[in-house]
Motif scaffolding. Structure first.
Motif, short mmCIF file in Angstrom:
data_model
loop_
_atom_site.label_atom_id
_atom_site.label_comp_id
_atom_site.label_asym_id
_atom_site.label_seq_id
_atom_site.Cartn_x
_atom_site.Cartn_y
_atom_site.Cartn_z
N PRO A 105 0.82 -1.22 0.00
CA PRO A 105 0.00 0.00 0.00
C PRO A 105 0.86 1.27 0.00
O PRO A 105 1.90 1.32 0.65
CB PRO A 105 -0.78 -0.12 1.30
N ILE A 106 0.41 2.28 -0.74
CA ILE A 106 1.15 3.54 -0.87
C ILE A 106 0.28 4.67 -0.34
O ILE A 106 -0.90 4.77 -0.68
CB ILE A 106 1.50 3.82 -2.35
N SER A 107 0.85 5.52 0.49
CA SER A 107 0.10 6.67 1.01
C SER A 107 1.03 7.87 1.09
O SER A 107 2.25 7.75 1.01
CB SER A 107 -0.49 6.37 2.39
N ASN A 127 5.36 3.59 2.64
CA ASN A 127 4.84 2.82 3.77
C ASN A 127 6.01 2.42 4.67
O ASN A 127 7.13 2.92 4.51
CB ASN A 127 4.06 1.60 3.27
N ARG A 128 5.78 1.50 5.60
CA ARG A 128 6.84 1.11 6.53
C ARG A 128 7.98 0.37 5.84
O ARG A 128 9.12 0.39 6.30
CB ARG A 128 6.26 0.22 7.64
N ALA A 131 9.93 4.18 1.83
CA ALA A 131 9.34 5.52 1.85
C ALA A 131 10.37 6.54 1.37
O ALA A 131 11.58 6.34 1.50
CB ALA A 131 8.84 5.88 3.25
N PHE A 171 8.40 5.17 9.93
CA PHE A 171 8.88 4.75 8.61
C PHE A 171 10.34 4.30 8.75
O PHE A 171 11.27 5.08 8.50
CB PHE A 171 8.77 5.90 7.60
#
Length: 208
Positions: A105-107, A127-128, A131, A171
């Protein structure tokens, strides 16, 4: 900065290149006055004998170092850096062509970093597991946001400031510049370097 739609890429964003164009536009306007100033330094004016060719050469070398570094960084950043989204994968490339690849997932997190240096808001993309830290002032935040939301990617604005330690916990793979990780050390070294450089210039011209 441009956002280029592409059926394979999704979108591609390049930095705002108007800054380097402004620098280039100033060069012709400065060339003739600078040439006249250098001639005055070499041969002198009136009772002044001038510095001579050696003095002018030293002047050019000393002042070319910081100017050359700034121009080199600006050119490399504008021509190498990019942010692209393709097939669900985000790629962020920096000015030394180092790429960070982020899979879903990308945010996007809009954050403020607690540091003694002035940074303003920064963007964390990823993400974690992976990043990238992005300075929105180099990319035009509205254009990036429009492209980001067109791909259906989430974004959040974090109200509270984050310390570097908190940011690393959130992160773990995020690369944080030294000036933000060690702001006091960076500021001290920068100040000492600037004083040393000024002292070097004074010492060189005292010996001419």
């Amino acid at each position: 900065m441009t956002a280029t739609p592409d059926s394979r890429i999704g979108w591609l964003i390049l930095p705002d290149r108007s800054r380097i164009l402004r620098v280039v536009a100033v060069v012709p306007a400065m060339a003739l006055p600078s040439a006249g100033f250098l001639l005055d330094l070499v041969y002198g004016t009136g009772a002044d004998d001038g510095l001579g060719a050696a003095g002018v050469a030293a002047l050019i070398v000393l002042f070319a170092l910081p100017v050359g570094w700034y121009l080199s960084y600006t050119c490399l950043f504008n021509w190498r850096s990019r942010i692209e989204y393709r097939d669900g994968v985000l790629r962020v490339r920096n000015w030394v062509s180092r790429s960070i690849v982020v899979a879903a997932p990308i945010s996007m997190s809009v954050i403020s970093i607690d540091a003694s240096t002035s940074t303003g808001q920064m963007l964390v993309l990823g993400n974690r597991d992976a990043a990238a830290l992005v300075n929105p002032r180099q990319w035009s935040e509205p254009t990036l946001m429009a492209a980001w939301h067109s791909a259906g990617l989430p974004s959040t604005v974090v109200a509270a400031s984050h310390s570097v330690q908190e940011l690393r916990r959130k992160f773990p793979r995020l690369r944080i510049p030294l000036r933000l990780r060690y702001p006091k050390t960076f500021t001290t070294l920068w100040t000492v370097g600037a004083i040393g450089y000024i002292g070097l210039v004074i010492n060189v011209f005292a010996r001419i």
